[in-house]
Design a protein around this motif. Structure first.
Motif, PDB file in Angstrom:
ATOM      1  N   ILE A 193       0.860  -1.193   0.000  1.00 27.90           N
ATOM      2  CA  ILE A 193       0.000   0.000   0.000  1.00 27.90           C
ATOM      3  C   ILE A 193       0.893   1.238   0.000  1.00 27.90           C
ATOM      4  CG2 ILE A 193      -1.721   1.265   1.370  1.00 27.90           C
ATOM      5  CD1 ILE A 193      -2.811  -1.365   0.272  1.00 27.90           C
ATOM      6  N   THR A 194       0.497   2.272  -0.735  1.00 27.04           N
ATOM      7  CA  THR A 194       1.268   3.515  -0.747  1.00 27.04           C
ATOM      8  C   THR A 194       0.465   4.640  -0.097  1.00 27.04           C
ATOM      9  OG1 THR A 194       0.398   4.269  -2.857  1.00 27.04           O
ATOM     10  CG2 THR A 194       2.333   2.815  -2.943  1.00 27.04           C
ATOM     11  N   VAL A 195       1.129   5.741   0.182  1.00 26.92           N
ATOM     12  CA  VAL A 195       0.425   6.905   0.728  1.00 26.92           C
ATOM     13  C   VAL A 195      -0.646   7.385  -0.273  1.00 26.92           C
ATOM     14  CG1 VAL A 195       0.681   9.324   1.431  1.00 26.92           C
ATOM     15  CG2 VAL A 195       2.279   7.590   2.299  1.00 26.92           C
ATOM     16  N   PRO A 196      -0.350   7.478  -1.570  1.00 30.85           N
ATOM     17  CA  PRO A 196      -1.429   7.831  -2.509  1.00 30.85           C
ATOM     18  C   PRO A 196      -2.603   6.846  -2.479  1.00 30.85           C
ATOM     19  CG  PRO A 196       0.702   8.163  -3.553  1.00 30.85           C
ATOM     20  CD  PRO A 196       0.966   7.500  -2.228  1.00 30.85           C
ATOM     21  N   ASP A 197      -2.344   5.562  -2.255  1.00 30.30           N
ATOM     22  CA  ASP A 197      -3.449   4.595  -2.113  1.00 30.30           C
ATOM     23  C   ASP A 197      -4.305   4.946  -0.894  1.00 30.30           C
ATOM     24  OD1 ASP A 197      -2.534   3.051  -4.274  1.00 30.30           O
ATOM     25  OD2 ASP A 197      -1.419   1.670  -2.975  1.00 30.30           O
ATOM     26  N   MET A 198      -3.639   5.226   0.218  1.00 29.38           N
ATOM     27  CA  MET A 198      -4.362   5.588   1.446  1.00 29.38           C
ATOM     28  C   MET A 198      -5.265   6.780   1.170  1.00 29.38           C
ATOM     29  SD  MET A 198      -1.200   5.536   4.175  1.00 29.38           S
ATOM     30  CE  MET A 198      -0.311   4.034   4.610  1.00 29.38           C
ATOM     31  N   VAL A 199      -4.705   7.773   0.462  1.00 30.14           N
ATOM     32  CA  VAL A 199      -5.435   9.016   0.213  1.00 30.14           C
ATOM     33  C   VAL A 199      -6.585   8.775  -0.769  1.00 30.14           C
ATOM     34  CG1 VAL A 199      -5.190  11.272  -0.907  1.00 30.14           C
ATOM     35  CG2 VAL A 199      -3.562  10.556   0.866  1.00 30.14           C
ATOM     36  N   ARG A 200      -6.364   7.935  -1.768  1.00 30.23           N
ATOM     37  CA  ARG A 200      -7.426   7.607  -2.733  1.00 30.23           C
ATOM     38  C   ARG A 200      -8.615   6.976  -1.995  1.00 30.23           C
ATOM     39  NH1 ARG A 200      -4.382   4.469  -5.900  1.00 30.23           N
ATOM     40  NH2 ARG A 200      -3.031   6.193  -6.511  1.00 30.23           N
ATOM     41  N   ALA A 201      -8.311   6.117  -1.056  1.00 29.76           N
ATOM     42  CA  ALA A 201      -9.382   5.499  -0.250  1.00 29.76           C
ATOM     43  C   ALA A 201     -10.098   6.560   0.582  1.00 29.76           C
ATOM     44  CB  ALA A 201      -8.807   4.413   0.651  1.00 29.76           C
ATOM     45  N   GLN A 202      -9.330   7.525   1.094  1.00 28.83           N
ATOM     46  CA  GLN A 202      -9.931   8.585   1.909  1.00 28.83           C
ATOM     47  C   GLN A 202     -10.861   9.469   1.074  1.00 28.83           C
ATOM     48  OE1 GLN A 202      -6.282  10.254   3.264  1.00 28.83           O
ATOM     49  NE2 GLN A 202      -6.000   8.752   4.916  1.00 28.83           N
ATOM     50  N   THR A 203     -10.518   9.675  -0.195  1.00 24.63           N
ATOM     51  CA  THR A 203     -11.408  10.501  -1.043  1.00 24.63           C
ATOM     52  C   THR A 203     -12.767   9.816  -1.162  1.00 24.63           C
ATOM     53  OG1 THR A 203     -10.730   9.477  -3.152  1.00 24.63           O
ATOM     54  CG2 THR A 203      -9.496  11.441  -2.416  1.00 24.63           C
TER      55      THR A 203
END
Lengths: 410, 410
Positions: free
Chosen positions: A145-155
């Motif tokens: 998992i990457t930080v952009p993945d985490m953020v995409r999930a948060q969106t």
């Protein structure tokens, strides 16, 4: 949005801290939302994750026009319980001094959301979650998992909550990386961003220390290649060593000196043994032992790896300024003088890029001897800075009108 | 001196690095001297050690009046092979750039002695040595060894070699602690002392990092409470983690950045895995793996513990200056700008104490980005400083007459 399911679990009655932690990983006490097969999450590592769950907590109330939401991000080993007691430890939320009525992030004014990161172990999908393909925990079968993945999930969580634009995104350390990623990838959805004790990329030294921790976990025979769930054991000793090593990097030399120095634990005479004789040793042992009961060892691998991979500039031709070009968000960057894990120089790099991108940015270096951990502690000057910035952002927002893309700089 | 036995072992023909290391621990290729029951060693932990062996190597020739001997001390994981190839690794001595004909410590001029520390694993008595009481390796039955213990054993070696007064005592890091201890405890036996990248005590942060390493060793199931010798295994994984953690502290953030940055090992694309993908990771793995073949895990516990316990001022009512009061030795204190493990501030503490004691002291802070490891590397400014100091000490010695207690300061 395709019918995600929301739930709020009742108390479970399970007893030990470790059992509670395991239970929370699979079935959090907080709110959570599961995104089904119609809304898979595209991952940087390739492929998609589906279904997946995001566990989150909220504080305060969303106003009528949904313009007062603040998304707060936790750091490496945090969780969604930013301002309410942890159901695992019973301790106050990790930022309960920062978030609450009348506090710097004032819940009488703002609607605060905090979600557990993807890859974590507090209810969001992570390596301890059940892989629907096998009906067993993912273990290392979960893609990195990457930080952009985490953020995409948060969106997707923010969409689900009916929020178009966040009043602010705020985080320290890995939380700051998420805030930065939000501001860079979704500039139209962020009014302001507060980046605390963070960096636009993990340095070689940061990677080195986290690799030591991962090696400690993987060296533990109880790790079983990440399949320890099947053996009813956990790699506690390795994870404790990882936590101890990391913990030393979170404190400044000065704070260790002030707090422990060379004080002996139980006597004034040296014992000439390999027991925890110095206070600093018992302190580290305690940090290690209390950590392993509440945190999944594989999650530790995933979340540290996400930080290692984070390099915002790399996605913009190696030019960090490009990540922020054209942004209308207001930025506040905060560092602490004695933080050598994410030093002021890393914050300056971000500030220079924001300046080069023509963004509105305030930079505050807080005088503190508490090292990286300062962002989790009560530091009056720090709290004043956050409070002051949010008030200024609020005034600016009022003047320019909510949801107005042409924010004026007053 | 009661008939210590001296030997110089022939080549043994054993094959693997690990086998060679084990063989060297019990029967070193270097010279060694065993002190028998008539000359036991009093230990700080209480009791006596007897018999015990000190393995040592010498370079150059002792002059007629025995006034040209320099005792060089190795650091944590070093050995007596300061300027000759290691019989285990075959690599040049760890200070072969510093010691030799025409080098800063000139073996055409000086007789250089370097011994393996007590508690080590290169032929001096340590936890891997055979305990005569049980005919098995000591393991943790060896009493905890301190820096003063190491030095007390060295005085017996120096006596055995027929040397009353050393021209100089020189060491970096833990070697600097030994040099300091010599100068403080045996002021009449030391003409000059060079203390490099060292400290008068281990800081709280130093203890913390070494405790992480010890915990990593002891967490390894193959450690068997220190009795791994009986099981024909060694706690390699734990010791590798310990070495990796320590190694990060030996390098500066800048040197890691310059050497590795965020470079990927085998490709330009991220692999999204937990393998050693970044160059810094492979480098650390290599450091860990090559270490475990050559170093005894229990020795690592003993020698790090000796450093933790070192606190020179504590033996002098907490006043470091008292340790040096009345000394006639000349001191040279050297630090490196980017060394955060033994920072310049620790050297300044020593210099201030020497000044307060009215000692003759030169202090040099070398500009280097190589961190703590700089003392083992070729740094021209550093080499010039050592060379210059020794020459000045030599001239001063000539003027005042050898073995003259009333050294003039020219």
């Amino acid at each position: 949005m395709n019918s995600p399911t929301d739930k709020n679990n009742p108390e479970t009655g399970v007893k030990s801290r470790e059992e509670r932690a395991h239970h929370e990983a699979l079935s959090p006490s907080s709110r959570s939302v599961t995104f089904g097969p119609d809304t898979p999450l595209k991952l940087d590592a390739g492929g998609e994750l589906s279904p997946f769950t995001i566990a989150y907590e909220t504080y305060g109330s969303l106003n009528e026009d949904h313009s007062n939401a603040i998304l707060v991000f936790h750091a490496l080993t945090g969780d969604q319980y930013a301002a309410s007691p942890s159901p695992v430890t019973g301790k106050p939320g990790w930022w309960s001094t920062m978030i609450g009525p009348g506090k710097p992030i004032d819940t009488e004014r703002y609607f605060v959301i905090c979600s557990n990161v993807l890859g974590g172990c507090s209810g969001s999908t992570g390596p301890a979650s059940i892989n629907p393909a096998t009906d067993k925990p993912y273990g290392l079968d979960l893609p990195v998992i990457t930080v952009p993945d985490m953020v995409r999930a948060q969106t997707m969580l923010v969409d689900y909550l009916g929020i178009d634009k966040l009043f602010s995104v705020i985080g320290g350390s890995m939380g700051g990386m998420q805030a930065m990623q939000w501001a860079a990838a979704y500039p139209e959805r962020v009014n302001s961003a507060i980046l605390i004790a963070t960096a636009s990329h993990h340095s070689s030294q940061n990677i080195a220390f986290y690799e030591v921790g991962r090696q400690a976990v993987m060296a533990d025979l109880d790790w079983h290649g990440g399949r320890y769930y099947d053996y009813d054991v956990t790699p506690k000793k390795g994870l404790a060593v990882a936590r101890m090593a990391a913990h030393v990097t979170y404190m400044s030399e000065q704070s260790l000196q002030n707090k422990f120095g060379r004080n002996l634990q139980n006597s004034t005479e040296k014992g000439f043994s390999f027991d925890a004789e110095f206070e600093i040793e018992s302190y580290l042992h305690h940090q290690g032992m209390t950590f392993v009961d509440r945190f999944d060892a594989n999650s530790y691998l995933y979340v540290t790896r996400a930080m290692d991979y984070f390099d915002l500039a790399a996605s913009y031709d190696g030019q960090l300024a490009k990540a922020f070009m054209g942004t209308k968000a207001r930025f506040c960057v905060v560092s602490f003088t004695s933080d050598w894990h994410f030093p002021t120089s890393a914050s300056r790099t971000i500030v220079h890029a924001l300046n080069a991108a023509g963004a509105s940015v305030s930079f505050v270096e807080i005088d503190s001897d508490k090292g990286h951990d300062a962002f989790l502690l009560e530091e009056p000057e720090f709290f004043d800075a956050i409070n002051g910035f949010l008030h200024a952002a609020d005034r600016s927002n009022d003047q320019s009108g909510n949801h107005d893309d042409t924010e004026e700089r007053s």
